[in-house]
Design an enzyme around this catalytic site. Sequence first.
Site, PDB file in Angstrom:
ATOM      1  CB  SER A  90      -0.960  -0.048   1.198  1.00  6.25           C
ATOM      2  OG  SER A  90      -2.049   0.819   1.018  1.00  6.25           O
ATOM      3  CG  HIS A 226      -5.947  -2.594   0.488  1.00  8.31           C
ATOM      4  ND1 HIS A 226      -5.626  -2.128  -0.765  1.00  8.31           N
ATOM      5  CD2 HIS A 226      -5.190  -1.880   1.363  1.00  8.31           C
ATOM      6  CE1 HIS A 226      -4.716  -1.173  -0.664  1.00  8.31           C
ATOM      7  NE2 HIS A 226      -4.425  -1.007   0.612  1.00  8.31           N
TER       8      HIS A 226
END
Length: 255
Positions: A90, A226
């Site tokens: 991320s 995610h």
Amino acid sequence: MTDPWLRVHRPRPDASRQLVCFPHAGGSAAVYRSWADELPPTIEMAVVQYPGRHDRYAEPLPTDLPALAADIVPAVLARAHRRTAFFGHSMGATVAFEVARRMTAVPDRLFVSARKAPSAAAGPVPPVSQRTTPDDDEQLRHELRRIGGASPAWLDDDELWALVLPVLRNDSRMSRAYHYRQGPPLTCPITAIVGDADQAVGPADAARWRMHTVGGFDLRVLPGDHFYYRHSLPPLIQLLSSWGSRASQPTGKVR
């Protein structure tokens, strides 16, 4: 402590390769502690510890992502006597990319996980110093819940949320305020990794990392959201362990 920036959870001084990991927004070096035991003995893992958390809690939180990357570079270069790969998840993927751009010896491979390409970064937000309203914090809480970005215990308990919020808020704003500045592409291969159920970053988003290297590109899609590695750690460890071998050379295909 000799190096404030890097944590080696399982020292392997005889390892021929090293994997440098860059945590996500709100994350710390502790996130990757268990990974060190899963990697083969030929790879030593070093994890970046950002200021303002865990054993660096007393230090100011970083407010500028490129400046943070520049501060990390000397610590990584000091360990550049072995073949090196970067893994960033991320926000950490962008930090890893910016560190790689600044190094005199680029890493052998850059793994970018659950992150849009730098050229597709979001627009500016108010400075970190600007007052944050409760609505802003609740929006962050909602977004983390949507993408699976925090433990339900943190999100549902107001006292725990208040403890983790300052770092999450800071890193989120620093990440969103990042602006990619054009420059030469990297010469090392890039492998982009994304979860097949990620609601924030899809395969098409990850594929845009291709334009940031002349060294070859690969896109891998693993099961999960995610934070796919919570459920797909074995295939990720296998991927992170194989770099440098003939079989790991980028093909440009989605797998």
